[in-house]
Design a protein around this motif. Structure first.
Motif, short mmCIF file in Angstrom:
data_model
loop_
_atom_site.label_atom_id
_atom_site.label_comp_id
_atom_site.label_asym_id
_atom_site.label_seq_id
_atom_site.Cartn_x
_atom_site.Cartn_y
_atom_site.Cartn_z
N LEU A 62 0.82 -1.20 0.00
CA LEU A 62 0.00 0.00 0.00
C LEU A 62 0.86 1.26 0.00
N SER A 63 1.96 1.21 0.72
CA SER A 63 2.88 2.34 0.76
C SER A 63 3.50 2.60 -0.61
N THR B 138 0.84 3.92 -2.96
CA THR B 138 0.56 5.32 -2.67
C THR B 138 1.61 6.23 -3.28
N THR C 138 6.70 7.69 2.83
CA THR C 138 5.34 7.97 3.27
C THR C 138 5.26 7.72 4.76
N ARG D 208 -3.19 11.80 -0.13
CA ARG D 208 -2.55 11.12 0.99
C ARG D 208 -3.41 11.16 2.26
N SER E 64 -6.67 11.15 2.30
CA SER E 64 -7.75 10.18 2.12
C SER E 64 -7.24 8.76 2.34
N ILE E 65 -6.03 8.46 1.91
CA ILE E 65 -5.45 7.14 2.17
C ILE E 65 -5.24 6.95 3.67
N HIS E 66 -4.76 7.99 4.34
CA HIS E 66 -4.55 7.93 5.78
C HIS E 66 -5.87 7.65 6.51
N PHE F 81 -8.51 6.19 5.26
CA PHE F 81 -8.89 4.81 4.94
C PHE F 81 -8.16 3.82 5.85
N VAL F 82 -6.88 4.02 6.07
CA VAL F 82 -6.10 3.11 6.90
C VAL F 82 -6.58 3.17 8.35
#
Length: 166
Positions: A9-10, A13, A60, A119, A121-123, A125-126
């Motif tokens: 995932l990293s 991203t 990241t 980033r 939004s990914i954060h 999500f996680v």
């Protein structure tokens, strides 16, 4: 998440972030009608490579458990500033096309907004993924120390850390 999933995932991203920056630069050159100018394609390729190396070098911080929301835009801002400085120097030395100042600033601002929102939004999500009960790691705290009580309260009050005390 497993360590393998985190690293995948990293990397994904970072790849998407670098690709967005490169595509946006090429899109600005196209929108400005500068694509046919000498050095335009070389400029887009160089800026893409520079941004790629900056993004992968700085990494990241999205998946560290103690990452705060405000740290992500700061990392992206640092990447954009570094891109502006290094790209200008390298494009000048290589005699590739440099965007006009106003367009370059607009590009960096748009890149900052797009990359930071991506980033963040990914954060989010996680954090939501970790907070779900089936994705938590179960831990046992051993001992009766006051620090264990503090740790228990912190873990119980912050489900986004991904730990559940059993």
């Amino acid at each position: 998440m497993l360590r393998k999933e985190k690293s995948l995932l990293s990397v994904a991203t970072l790849l998407v972030d670098a690709s967005l920056g490169t595509a946006m630069y090429a899109g600005i050159i196209l929108a400005e009608g500068l694509w046919t100018y000498p050095g335009a394609k070389a400029s887009a390729a160089l800026v893409g490579l520079i941004y790629f190396f900056i993004v992968f070098n700085k990494g990241t911080i999205l998946f560290k458990k103690n990452t705060h929301y405000w740290q992500i835009p700061l990392l992206v801002l640092r990447n954009c500033i570094m891109l502006g400085v290094f790209a200008t120097l390298i494009l000048y030395v290589s005699h590739a096309m440099i965007l006009p100042v106003g367009t370059g600033v607009l590009y960096l601002l748009a890149l900052f907004l797009l990359s930071a929102s991506f980033r963040l939004s990914i954060h989010c999500f996680v954090r939501v993924y970790r907070a779900k009960d089936e994705h938590c790691r179960r831990v046992v705290l051993v001992g009766g120390e006051p620090s264990n009580q503090d740790l228990y309260e912190e873990l119980a009050n912050m489900p986004a850390l991904g730990y559940k005390v059993v």
